[in-house]
Scaffold this motif. Structure first.
Motif, PDB file in Angstrom:
ATOM      1  N   ASN A  57      22.618  -7.180  -0.240  1.00  0.00           N
ATOM      2  CA  ASN A  57      21.189  -7.258  -0.557  1.00  0.00           C
ATOM      3  C   ASN A  57      20.752  -8.701  -0.792  1.00  0.00           C
ATOM      4  O   ASN A  57      19.671  -9.119  -0.348  1.00  0.00           O
ATOM      5  CB  ASN A  57      20.874  -6.421  -1.801  1.00  0.00           C
ATOM      6  N   GLU A  58      21.600  -9.472  -1.491  1.00  0.00           N
ATOM      7  CA  GLU A  58      21.280 -10.876  -1.731  1.00  0.00           C
ATOM      8  C   GLU A  58      21.197 -11.659  -0.422  1.00  0.00           C
ATOM      9  O   GLU A  58      20.284 -12.469  -0.223  1.00  0.00           O
ATOM     10  CB  GLU A  58      22.353 -11.503  -2.630  1.00  0.00           C
ATOM     11  N   ILE A  59      22.167 -11.397   0.447  1.00  0.00           N
ATOM     12  CA  ILE A  59      22.179 -12.096   1.735  1.00  0.00           C
ATOM     13  C   ILE A  59      20.964 -11.719   2.569  1.00  0.00           C
ATOM     14  O   ILE A  59      20.293 -12.591   3.152  1.00  0.00           O
ATOM     15  CB  ILE A  59      23.490 -11.795   2.502  1.00  0.00           C
ATOM     16  N   GLN A  60      20.660 -10.428   2.618  1.00  0.00           N
ATOM     17  CA  GLN A  60      19.506  -9.982   3.403  1.00  0.00           C
ATOM     18  C   GLN A  60      18.216 -10.581   2.868  1.00  0.00           C
ATOM     19  O   GLN A  60      17.363 -11.064   3.638  1.00  0.00           O
ATOM     20  CB  GLN A  60      19.410  -8.448   3.383  1.00  0.00           C
ATOM     21  N   LYS A  61      18.077 -10.601   1.537  1.00  0.00           N
ATOM     22  CA  LYS A  61      16.869 -11.171   0.943  1.00  0.00           C
ATOM     23  C   LYS A  61      16.800 -12.677   1.205  1.00  0.00           C
ATOM     24  O   LYS A  61      15.743 -13.222   1.528  1.00  0.00           O
ATOM     25  CB  LYS A  61      16.855 -10.898  -0.565  1.00  0.00           C
ATOM     26  N   GLY A  62      17.954 -13.335   1.091  1.00  0.00           N
ATOM     27  CA  GLY A  62      17.990 -14.768   1.355  1.00  0.00           C
ATOM     28  C   GLY A  62      17.609 -15.093   2.790  1.00  0.00           C
ATOM     29  O   GLY A  62      16.838 -16.032   3.049  1.00  0.00           O
ATOM     30  N   LEU A  63      18.139 -14.323   3.725  1.00  0.00           N
ATOM     31  CA  LEU A  63      17.811 -14.538   5.133  1.00  0.00           C
ATOM     32  C   LEU A  63      16.337 -14.263   5.402  1.00  0.00           C
ATOM     33  O   LEU A  63      15.705 -14.951   6.207  1.00  0.00           O
ATOM     34  CB  LEU A  63      18.697 -13.658   6.020  1.00  0.00           C
ATOM     35  N   GLU A  94      22.195 -22.442  -0.685  1.00  0.00           N
ATOM     36  CA  GLU A  94      21.305 -23.031  -1.687  1.00  0.00           C
ATOM     37  C   GLU A  94      20.488 -21.955  -2.391  1.00  0.00           C
ATOM     38  O   GLU A  94      20.232 -22.041  -3.599  1.00  0.00           O
ATOM     39  CB  GLU A  94      20.364 -24.035  -1.031  1.00  0.00           C
ATOM     40  N   MET A  95      20.108 -20.936  -1.676  1.00  0.00           N
ATOM     41  CA  MET A  95      19.234 -19.902  -2.231  1.00  0.00           C
ATOM     42  C   MET A  95      19.984 -18.905  -3.110  1.00  0.00           C
ATOM     43  O   MET A  95      19.503 -18.535  -4.181  1.00  0.00           O
ATOM     44  CB  MET A  95      18.528 -19.152  -1.085  1.00  0.00           C
ATOM     45  N   ILE A  96      21.126 -18.444  -2.625  1.00  0.00           N
ATOM     46  CA  ILE A  96      21.810 -17.346  -3.332  1.00  0.00           C
ATOM     47  C   ILE A  96      23.155 -17.768  -3.927  1.00  0.00           C
ATOM     48  O   ILE A  96      23.851 -16.953  -4.527  1.00  0.00           O
ATOM     49  CB  ILE A  96      22.011 -16.131  -2.414  1.00  0.00           C
ATOM     50  N   GLY A  97      23.511 -19.029  -3.744  1.00  0.00           N
ATOM     51  CA  GLY A  97      24.766 -19.528  -4.280  1.00  0.00           C
ATOM     52  C   GLY A  97      25.852 -19.566  -3.220  1.00  0.00           C
ATOM     53  O   GLY A  97      25.889 -18.719  -2.323  1.00  0.00           O
ATOM     54  N   PRO A  98      26.779 -20.548  -3.336  1.00  0.00           N
ATOM     55  CA  PRO A  98      27.811 -20.718  -2.315  1.00  0.00           C
ATOM     56  C   PRO A  98      28.842 -19.596  -2.282  1.00  0.00           C
ATOM     57  O   PRO A  98      29.433 -19.337  -1.229  1.00  0.00           O
ATOM     58  CB  PRO A  98      28.463 -22.053  -2.690  1.00  0.00           C
ATOM     59  N   GLU A  99      29.045 -18.913  -3.397  1.00  0.00           N
ATOM     60  CA  GLU A  99      30.081 -17.884  -3.418  1.00  0.00           C
ATOM     61  C   GLU A  99      29.693 -16.698  -2.538  1.00  0.00           C
ATOM     62  O   GLU A  99      30.462 -16.256  -1.677  1.00  0.00           O
ATOM     63  CB  GLU A  99      30.333 -17.417  -4.850  1.00  0.00           C
ATOM     64  N   THR A 100      28.474 -16.196  -2.742  1.00  0.00           N
ATOM     65  CA  THR A 100      28.014 -15.074  -1.920  1.00  0.00           C
ATOM     66  C   THR A 100      27.597 -15.546  -0.536  1.00  0.00           C
ATOM     67  O   THR A 100      27.953 -14.941   0.477  1.00  0.00           O
ATOM     68  CB  THR A 100      26.833 -14.362  -2.600  1.00  0.00           C
ATOM     69  N   GLY A 101      26.864 -16.639  -0.480  1.00  0.00           N
ATOM     70  CA  GLY A 101      26.405 -17.154   0.813  1.00  0.00           C
ATOM     71  C   GLY A 101      27.553 -17.517   1.728  1.00  0.00           C
ATOM     72  O   GLY A 101      27.463 -17.365   2.948  1.00  0.00           O
TER      73      GLY A 101
END
Length: 475
Positions: A57-63, A94-101
């Motif tokens: 969800n974080e990745i999808q929102k970030g994209l 930068e948006m969601i953090g390097p660990e998840t991104g």
């Protein structure tokens, strides 16, 4: 900022090489399809539990947020962004953090990513625009042909607009003006059909998913479903060999070759329009908004738009040839030489789209000087009709052709035209000539005798227009 690949290096890259290596100025136009592919790939990683639902969800929102930045021209490219893939991944971290991104790229390489992006770009960006503008050109050619099927020169006469047809740039036979216009509709229809086939129907290339091939060896992630990924991105097939998938550029070659052919068709039509708009021919008048003037000669009205289209066709051909030469010496799988495939593709796309748009405008707006068309007709162009007249009297065509040539020769030596030769003199050339030969000297009759499919007669032209009408409706 550290390079995605910089872990094994002690020294920084040479600034000149960094500039040469960067393709972000060229490939940034892939941002939509790169995000589209990344969103689908994130779903695939979640399906095999390499991403939690929250992470996906974080990745999808970030994209989605990155999409909005690009859409609103707020995305800030940095010097460290080598290409569009690097830029989007950097911004996602930068948006969601390097660990998840940083998890999004798991099992994925820029090698399979760029190959897949190019396929998506052709299908979703190029194809809709090129197919639409080709359809508009076909519609315009059809409309202009329909306009001159039957025109009234006076209250008692209704006839097609006729002008000289040419072979070897020499006046050959009378043809309907509409028939000439339609002679360019069919090449562009073929172009449209070929484009549809290349993009939508071929069992290889553009309709084949290459994402999930990794850099060279494939995708090692247990349970990763490339078939599901293909369906998610609306591909018909999956590539079956990862080494081929990352290096295959046949699908771009197909498009560049296709673009070269369209360019040739545009160039030939441009040449006809240029010739026919000269004072020497004077059949058409080009619209002011597609012409330019001279800085020295005030009277000039130059067909620069058509000359540019004619010239740009050479670049379309050269782009096709350039990629052929790049590909011909490469070893297997991905090599950095392939970076220029995007520049060549995008350049051809831009040239072709602008050329087609200009041609649509010219076809819709040029004027026809009907009197010049009629006045350019001459009786010697009916020499073939004279031969057919003798054929209908029973003379073999080769003999009839020879007799008709003698008639032309007689007219030239006696400083007259073939329609002015006395019947007595015609009979001296061949006794089969009768009083009814006078019916030959009629340009409308000449044109209308070609009723067979593909001919210049009105019935054939109407048939052509009906076919094009149905084609454009079905499309």
């Amino acid at each position: 900022m550290a390079k995605l690949w910089g872990g094994r290096f002690d020294d920084c890259i040479d600034p000149v090489l960094e500039k040469l290596n960067s393709s972000i100025n060229t490939d940034q136009r892939l941002w939509r399809v790169d995000i589209k592919g990344s969103k689908a790939y994130a779903k695939g990683l979640k399906d095999i539990n390499l991403l939690t639902q929250e992470e996906e969800n974080e990745i999808q929102k970030g994209l989605d947020n990155i999409y909005d930045e690009w859409e609103n021209e707020k995305f800030a490219i940095q010097l460290s962004d080598e290409d569009i893939h690097t830029a989007i991944e950097r911004r996602l971290k930068e948006m969601i953090g390097p660990e998840t991104g940083g998890k999004l790229h798991t099992g994925r390489s820029r090698n399979d990513q760029v190959s897949n992006d190019m396929r998506l770009y052709i299908r979703h960006e190029m194809y809709p625009k090129l197919s639409l503008i080709l359809s508009l050109l076909l519609q315009g050619l059809k409309n202009r042909a329909n306009q001159y099927i039957l025109i009234s020169k006076d209250e008692t006469t209704n006839k097609p607009l006729i002008f000289p047809g040419y072979t070897h740039l020499q006046r050959a036979q009378p043809v309907a003006f509409s028939h000439w216009i339609l002679s360019y509709a069919w090449p562009f229809k073929r172009d449209l059909d070929k484009l549809k086939y290349i993009v939508s129907q071929e069992p290889w290339g553009i309709s084949t998913l290459s994402l999930g091939s990794g850099a060279i060896a494939g995708n090692p992630l247990k349970g990763f479903d490339r078939i599901k990924l293909a369906k998610e991105l609306d591909f018909q097939h999956c590539s079956l060999n990862s080494m081929d998938a990352t290096s295959d550029r046949d699908f771009i070659m197909d498009i560049l070759y296709w673009a070269s052919i369209v360019g040739i068709h545009l160039s030939r039509l441009s040449e006809d329009l240029i010739l026919y708009s000269t004072k020497e021919f004077g059949y058409i008048i080009l619209p002011d908004k597609y012409t330019t003037g001279s800085s020295l000669m005030p009277q000039k009205k130059n067909p620069d738009s058509l000359e540019l289209i004619r010239g740009k066709s050479a670049i379309l051909i050269s782009n096709c040839n350039a990629l052929l030469v790049i590909l011909k010496g490469l070893p297997s799988t991905y090599n950095k030489d392939l970076q220029d495939d995007k520049r060549l593709l995008f350049d051809s796309f831009d040239i072709l789209l602008s050329s087609l748009k200009i041609m649509v405008g010219i076809i819709d707006a040029f004027e026809v000087n009907e009197d010049r068309c009629y006045n350019a007709l001459s009786p010697d162009m009916l020499a073939t009709d004279l031969a057919y007249y003798l054929v209908n009297k029973g003379l073999p065509f080769r003999d009839a052709h020879h007799v008709s040539g003698k008639v032309v020769n007689f007219a030239e030596k006696n400083l007259t035209t073939i329609d002015k030769i006395d019947l007595k003199d015609l009979k001296n050339i061949n006794p089969l000539f009768e009083k009814d030969v006078i019916n030959i000297w009629n340009y409308v009759n000449s044109v209308e005798q070609y009723k067979a499919i593909g001919g210049t007669g009105t019935s054939s032209i109407l048939s052509q227009i009906n076919v094009l009408d149905q084609y454009l409706i079905d499309k």
